[in-house]
Write a protein that holds these residues in place. Structure first.
Motif, short mmCIF file in Angstrom:
data_model
loop_
_atom_site.label_atom_id
_atom_site.label_comp_id
_atom_site.label_asym_id
_atom_site.label_seq_id
_atom_site.Cartn_x
_atom_site.Cartn_y
_atom_site.Cartn_z
N TYR A 1176 59.44 38.49 28.44
CA TYR A 1176 58.36 38.62 29.03
C TYR A 1176 57.17 39.49 28.49
O TYR A 1176 56.08 39.34 28.61
CB TYR A 1176 58.79 39.65 30.52
CG TYR A 1176 58.95 38.80 31.49
CD1 TYR A 1176 58.26 38.05 32.40
CD2 TYR A 1176 60.45 38.73 31.99
CE1 TYR A 1176 58.57 36.97 33.41
CE2 TYR A 1176 60.91 37.92 32.89
CZ TYR A 1176 60.03 37.17 33.73
OH TYR A 1176 60.52 36.43 34.86
N CYS A 1180 53.33 38.27 27.84
CA CYS A 1180 52.42 39.19 28.17
C CYS A 1180 51.45 38.81 27.11
O CYS A 1180 50.11 39.00 27.01
CB CYS A 1180 52.50 40.54 28.30
SG CYS A 1180 53.35 40.95 29.87
N SER A 1184 47.81 36.39 30.04
CA SER A 1184 47.41 37.67 30.83
C SER A 1184 48.54 37.49 32.15
O SER A 1184 47.68 38.21 32.94
CB SER A 1184 45.98 37.72 30.99
OG SER A 1184 45.56 36.62 31.85
N ALA A 1186 50.90 38.62 35.05
CA ALA A 1186 51.68 40.20 35.32
C ALA A 1186 52.97 39.72 35.50
O ALA A 1186 53.41 38.67 35.47
CB ALA A 1186 50.80 40.48 36.54
N LYS A 1273 52.54 46.78 27.94
CA LYS A 1273 51.84 45.61 27.78
C LYS A 1273 51.29 45.31 29.09
O LYS A 1273 50.20 44.75 29.36
CB LYS A 1273 52.63 44.63 27.34
CG LYS A 1273 53.13 44.74 25.91
CD LYS A 1273 52.33 43.92 24.95
CE LYS A 1273 52.81 43.96 23.49
NZ LYS A 1273 51.85 44.40 22.68
N SER A 1274 51.98 45.26 30.27
CA SER A 1274 51.82 44.94 31.49
C SER A 1274 50.92 45.83 32.44
O SER A 1274 50.54 45.44 33.50
CB SER A 1274 52.92 44.30 32.32
OG SER A 1274 53.90 45.60 32.53
#
Length: 1338
Positions: A1176, A1180, A1184, A1186, A1273-1274
């Motif tokens: 994941y 990311c 982009s 989520a 990152k998210s």
């Protein structure tokens, strides 16, 4: 006018020349050049004159030059001029182009681009000029107007190339354009742009134009973009191959455009392109390195793209270059084994099959390359041959401890290594069939390996040789000298290799006299060799010759013709030799073999085992063979009718110093006589017509002799006591003494003779009561000896104690005997069979021998005795035996059967064991015949056509019979419960379940029944519990993922064993009665953890697939759909697995294997969770997207239901280990020094069992570390669900600390005056943690 310009140019008066040229109108100059060029007169001189009169320093001169250039380009492309004239003009224009100023070059280049865009280039000659113009332009420092702004020369050139590559190209000029770009200095970005444009043009071109364009591209790749060029070429031909396959699959294609791809043309084009690439690699090794690097990367992503028939053929062509061969073969071998492993992995799990479509099979691709190579791809053949041998050698069968090959080729190749070896053999065989020039090379290499690899198994090479000979029997004739060289080494090879080799080349012996003669010479020498193996090889060779050189007039007994495997070529070659020559030849061989009857027992044994086959295939030799056997038996037979025993056993042994050996295998000799006589009476005797009476009398003589002899031996053997053979209960049978060895030899010979006579009397008795009484008498003698041997072996604690000696009964007789004993209902046979049926021991013996024969067949693929190597006969006998055993087991339950006073397994149990072995053997050796086998068991449906047989239905019918038996066992009382029988029933059900189609209703019913059995039966027998759960898991994974099942089992284990916190009461909810206090740990717990590990492996495999899909940017919609499906599957699996581990980590598991396995499984779980989080993080970065809600829930679950419980479990594990250490310490104090070893053992055990704890803590911390990364990152705070961990190297357990402090406070209050006492009480609390815990437990 042209003449005047030429004169002025010659006079070297530039002013006048300029005046003359200025006087010309715009069109006149062009017309003049065209006229001059068409007339073929001094065109170059005229152009030089024009250029001389048009200096670049004057604007008018530049303008005039541009007019000439613009006029000459269409003129050159028109095709009206001679080639030489065109070259002359272009050469001159190229020279003069460098003098043009920047703006003129820009204008000229722009006009060129317009010409190309307009598609008016016909022969591309003018493009040489464009390359010069663009090169000159890139060197120009001038600022040039472009649109509304200005650019320098280099940037202008870049814009032009961009425009050129973005526009439409005429397919005719693609090759010329590609050639042109070679001469232009290009930046990396420009080159990439050009290469991609040329690759896009591939699909627009005619197939024949592809090779020259590829050649130009490869030359262009010297500047760079090698990877793009190679990737484009491979991708293009991969698409064409797929299109071609589609066309073949749908021959009547409605789309005419698709159906225009001639196969031979495509293959020839591919071959030419491969040759171009190979030539390019010879000149530039970097292309080869780049190719391997690209395919390695691509193979990680999508093996189907990386290894297509074209790319494999390309790799094999390059592999001839030794520098790259090792890299290429390593890459291909890795790809092959990986593909086989993936396919195996998929087939074992319905969950994976639903998520991932059928994986790519590299083996099919490589075999397709062999097929394609028939279209003149000679450059691929050497690579194919090398790859085939490399695979066969890298993955050859391994030797087991016993010296025999561990992996036999009899069953299906299941392991990836076996499949790779099989693929190697298939490559070589198919290449051999397709390519004649390389045949001798393949044959040479196979023979070399058979000779040089004598120490390791060579069965796979011999099988290949057999198949080669079958595919082209006469090809060996051209290589006969190589075969005769091989014969010279026969005496140095193991006997199995010799037999295989001779069987393989046997067809050559029939067509080549020189080969046959050289073999006979070698064999005759070998007969007198000092080496025993050499003499055995000679016997094997001579027997093979006797079997295959029929004397005219011999019966063709097809129903009993021996199968020598696939190598047997059924060719009648009496044309080659007349019958007299064959007869003389066979009699000469028999003469040589008679000499062997005075050699060691092993050599004689081979003869006795081989004579029967020779007799059947060459019946004219009957009298010679029978006389030989008669003279041999007479040496040991005592003819006096009252003399006991009837045979001289002392003549069968030989002493050498202290050692005693068997010299004459008398039982085998008698066995050979019995079989030969039976065959002779049933076949030859019946077929005798009105022949010469003398010959008949002579033959009847030996027949009568044998019959009288066998009758006499039978009669006297029954009368003989064990003492007559110097054998009784008091005799010494120990293998360490000479007398013991002699007695053992005697006993085995006497038992063998009894068995041979049992078979003879039963077969000749024709259901006579007296004969059957004789049979029972012989069995009594056999049984006495058998019991003594078992008893003695038991005392010596020999491993062979429980094994019965290898039986001399033939497989065919065993099936006949069992059918008679259990299934013969004929009224006329009842009285005589009652004699045999009255002896339970005899019935048990008959079933035991059947079991032994089936076991031998399962392990070696053949049995002793006649037809032992004939798969058809073995199959028929197996069907008969199965019918009997099945009837016997289902008709008479074990509980009813009296096992008598004798110890040993009951007949029903033996029947069950036999059935299990038969079902296994069928699936290993006779996979293709399983429908006929199941048909043979179903008596009600005897006339069904083979095509109508539904294997699933038939198997389900058999399964139902064993289900009933298992239910009866499980519902019986504790005293009647037979653990061994239950285990066998479960294993049989497991074996038969493999025949069910996982998608069928029957499979689902069987799975439902198995779940019900596990839920309702509180089995306490550990082996049966393990068998049932293993069956349940093996069925469940083929229906759907077993995670929900694991969760229920984990809850049951938790309920049975209690919680690690003793104060917690667990809700008692039992899903599976099979999980109880006795079975929960370690049996069920370890099985659940084992299955959970398999699920984790599947999830790990899926995460790797996800990573590959994430890095693939080709088809975004399809990839994203598949990615979402995989992500959902992975998260759901992990979510349910977390609940399984949630239950198990709270369970009070006993120290040992359960705790150890659970800690390791937990580490693996966290490692896989970390892999998912990494995926994941990568997702990311690239998009982009989520974090999905599903993942957030999974992280929350891991934070609330697993990590805290893991730390509690670690504390629990350390506590129980601390207690065991403290207990050992106390023991040590009591018993002082004696217990030191015991304490060190406990210490070592504790250290070993706590080893996984640091690994688990590290795995948890890694998981949390990457969660933090993903949160950043998210922008989603995933760490909110994770609590700070407490289990570190230095940790404070708050509750324990409080209790200890309270204790100290009370102690201080009591002992306040005595400070010393107080301090000594405090000291151990600081340093000895285990003691604290022990006090807490009190």
């Amino acid at each position: 006018m042209a003449q005047r310009i030429l004169q002025l140019a010659a006079e070297e008066s530039p002013e006048r020349l300029q005046e003359a040229l200025q006087g010309l109108a715009e069109g006149e100059l062009g017309d003049m050049v065209t006229r001059q060029a068409l007339r073929g007169r001094e065109t170059a001189a005229l152009l030089r004159g024009i250029f001389r009169g048009s200096p670049c320093s004057q604007p008018s001169g530049v303008l005039r030059r541009l007019q000439v250039y613009k006029h000459c380009v269409p003129l050159v492309e028109s095709g009206d001029l001679h080639v030489g004239k065109v070259s002359e003009i272009i050469g001159l224009l190229m020279l003069e182009a460098r003098q043009l100023p920047g703006h003129a070059l820009a204008e000229l280049a722009t006009s060129f681009v317009e010409v190309i865009k307009g598609g008016s280039l016909s022969n591309g000659k003018s493009l040489e000029l464009l390359s010069t113009v663009l090169t000159a332009l890139s060197n120009s420092k001038e600022s040039l107007a472009y649109g509304k702004g200005e650019l320098n020369g280099e940037e202008f050139k870049k814009q032009l190339i961009n425009t050129l590559c973005s526009s439409k190209w005429d397919p005719q000029c693609v090759i010329h354009l590609a050639n042109m770009f070679r001469d232009i200095p290009l930046s990396g970005e420009e080159l990439q742009f050009v290469v991609e444009k040329v690759l896009r043009m591939f699909s627009k071109l005619d197939l024949q134009e592809i090779p020259p364009l590829v050649y130009q591209l490869l030359l262009l790749s010297a500047k760079g973009s090698k990877k793009t060029v190679l990737e484009g070429i491979i991708s293009f031909f991969n698409q064409l191959d797929k299109k071609q396959k589609e066309e073949q699959r749908v021959p009547q294609s409605a789309d005419l455009e698709v159906a225009t791809l001639p196969l031979d043309q495509l293959r020839h084009v591919e071959g030419t392109v491969i040759l171009h690439i190979v030539s390019a690699i010879n000149l530039d090794q970097d292309i080869g390195e780049e190719l391997i690097k690209h395919l390695r990367t691509e193979q990680q992503k999508d093996p189907g793209k990386a290894l297509c028939p074209f790319s494999v053929a390309l790799l094999l062509s390059i592999a001839v270059k030794h520098r790259l061969q090792e890299q290429i073969f390593d890459f291909l071998k890795t790809s092959i084994t990986r593909s086989c492993k993936d396919l195996q992995f998929l087939q074992a799990s319905k969950f994976l099959q639903d998520l991932c479509p059928q994986q790519y099979d590299v083996t099919a691709v490589i075999l397709e390359v062999v097929k394609n190579s028939a279209f003149g791809w000679d450059h691929v053949t050497q690579g194919l041959v090398d790859l085939g041998f490399s695979l066969m050698e890298s993955y050859e069968p391994k030797k087991s401890f016993g010296g025999k090959t561990a992996e036999t080729n009899l069953g299906l190749s299941k392991l990836p290594a076996q499949q790779a070896c099989k693929l190697g053999a298939s490559i070589l065989l198919e290449t051999f069939k397709v390519h004649e020039p390389i045949r001798s090379d393949i044959l040479e290499q196979v023979l070399n390996r058979v000779l040089t690899k004598a120490a390791s198994p060579v069965s796979h090479f011999i099988d290949l040789l057999s198949n080669i000979v079958v595919s082209a029997p006469l090809v060996l004739q051209n290589s006969s000298s190589r075969v005769t060289e091989t014969f010279d080494n026969l005496s140095f090879l193991p006997i199995d290799t010799v037999q295989g080799l001779l069987r393989a080349v046997q067809p050559l012996l029939k067509v080549s006299m020189s080969v046959r003669d050289s073999l006979i010479l070698v064999l005759q020498k070998a007969i007198f060799s000092r080496q025993l193996d050499a003499r055995k090889a000679a016997v094997a060779g001579f027997l093979l010759l006797l079997r295959n050189f029929k004397i005219l007039g011999s019966l063709t007994s097809s129903q009993c013709s021996q199968a020598i495997g696939a190598t047997q070529v059924q060719a009648d070659v009496h044309a080659c030799y007349n019958s007299a020559a064959n007869e003389a030849f066979c009699l000469e061989i028999l003469g040589s073999l008679r000499r062997c009857l005075s050699q060691q027992a092993d050599v004689r044994l081979m003869l006795y085992e081989g004579f029967y086959d020779v007799l059947r295939r060459n019946s004219q030799l009957a009298s010679s063979i029978m006389e030989t056997l008669l003279s041999q038996i007479k040496q040991y037979y005592l003819p006096q009718p009252d003399l006991l025993p009837p045979l001289k056993l002392e003549g069968c042994i030989m002493a050498q110093g202290d050692q005693i050996f068997l010299q004459e295998p008398l039982a085998h000799l008698l066995c050979c006589i019995q079989h030969c006589l039976a065959w002779y009476k049933s076949t030859v005797h019946l077929c005798k017509g009105a022949e010469d009476d003398e010959e008949e009398e002579e033959e009847v003589g030996f027949e009568q002799n044998f019959e009288e002899m066998l009758e006499s031996v039978t009669r006297r053997m029954i009368k003989s006591e064990l003492e007559d053979f110097e054998l009784d209960k008091s005799a010494d049978f120990s293998p360490s003494s000479g007398v013991g060895v002699k007695n053992n030899i005697y006993a085995i010979q006497v038992m063998g003779i009894c068995e041979v006579l049992i078979e003879y009397n039963f077969n000749t008795g024709n259901f006579s009561k007296n004969k059957f009484e004789d049979v029972l008498g012989l069995f009594t003698c056999y049984n006495k000896l058998s019991e003594i041997l078992k008893e003695k072996a038991g005392k010596n604690k020999s491993t062979l104690g429980n094994k019965i000696a290898r039986s001399f009964l033939s497989m065919a007789f065993v099936s006949t005997l069992l059918t008679a004993l259990f299934r013969d209902n004929a009224q006329s046979h009842e009285e005589s069979l009652a004699v045999l049926r009255s002896s339970t021991e005899f019935l048990r013996y008959a079933v035991s021998v059947a079991l032994q024969k089936v076991q031998q067949l399962e392990e070696t693929g053949q049995t002793d005795g006649p037809d032992g190597q004939n798969p058809d006969k073995m199959f028929q006998n197996l069907c008969k035996i199965t019918r009997v055993l099945l009837w016997r087991y289902t008709s008479i339950p074990t509980a009813v059967e009296e096992s008598g006073k004798k110890k040993g397994k009951s007949i029903s149990l033996l029947c069950l064991e036999g059935l299990l072995r038969i079902f296994n053997t069928m699936q290993q050796l006779y996979t293709a015949r399983i429908p006929q086998f199941l048909q043979a068991l179903d008596i009600t449906d005897g006339d069904a056509e083979e095509a109508d047989i539904n294997v699933t239905e038939k198997a389900a019918f058999q399964i139902r019979q064993f289900q009933r038996s298992l239910v009866n066992q499980l519902s019986s009382s504790e005293d009647d419960f037979n653990s061994k029988e239950t285990q066998l029933l479960i294993t049989i059900l497991s074996t038969l379940s493999k025949l069910l189609d996982p998608g069928s209703q029957q499979f689902l019913q069987f799975l439902t029944w198995t779940v019900k059995i596990c839920k309702e039966n509180a089995l306490e027998d550990l082996s049966c519990c393990k068998g049932l759960l293993t069956l349940l898991f093996s069925l469940h994974v083929l229906y759907k993922s077993p995670v929900s099942l694991l969760r229920e089992l984990a809850q049951d284990i938790h309920a049975c064993l209690g919680d690690i916190d003793q104060d917690v009461e667990i809700e008692s909810r039992s899903h599976f009665a099979i999980v109880n206090v006795k079975t929960a740990a370690p049996t069920v717990c370890l099985l659940v953890l084992g299955q959970a590990d398999k699920v984790l492996e599947e999830v790990d495999w899926l995460i790797k697939r996800l990573t590959i899909l994430g890095s693939d940017t080709s088809d975004s919609t399809q990839a994203s759909n598949q990615t979402q499906a995989l992500e959902k599957g992975v998260i759901l699996q992990l979510g349910t697995l977390l609940t399984v581990f949630h239950e198990l980590v709270q369970t009070a598991l006993p120290a040992g294997s359960c705790v150890d396995s659970l800690l390791r499984s937990l580490s693996k779980t966290y490692t896989i969770l970390t892999s998912l989080i990494k995926h994941y993080i990568q997702a990311c970065r690239s998009t982009s997207n989520a974090v999905p809600g599903r993942l957030e829930k999974l992280v929350k679950l891991s934070g609330s239901h697993l990590t805290p419980q893991c730390y509690s479990f670690i504390t629990y594990v350390q506590n129980i280990h601390s207690e065991s250490l403290s207990f050992a310490e106390e023991k040590k104090k009591k018993k002082k020094e004696d217990e030191t070893a015991a304490v060190s053992t406990v210490m070592a055990k504790v250290l070993r069992e706590t080893k996984p704890i640091p690994n688990l803590i590290f795995a948890i911390e890694q998981y949390e570390k990457f969660l933090i990364h993903l949160s950043k990152k998210s922008k989603v705070n995933l760490m909110q669900y994770m609590k700070l961990s407490t289990s570190r190297d230095f940790r404070i357990n708050a509750s324990m600390l409080d209790s200890v402090l309270q204790e100290h406070n009370t102690e201080d209050a009591e002992n306040e005056p005595d400070n010393n006492q107080s301090s000594t009480a405090e000291q151990p609390d600081e340093n000895q943690e285990p003691q604290k815990k022990r006090r807490r437990k009190k």
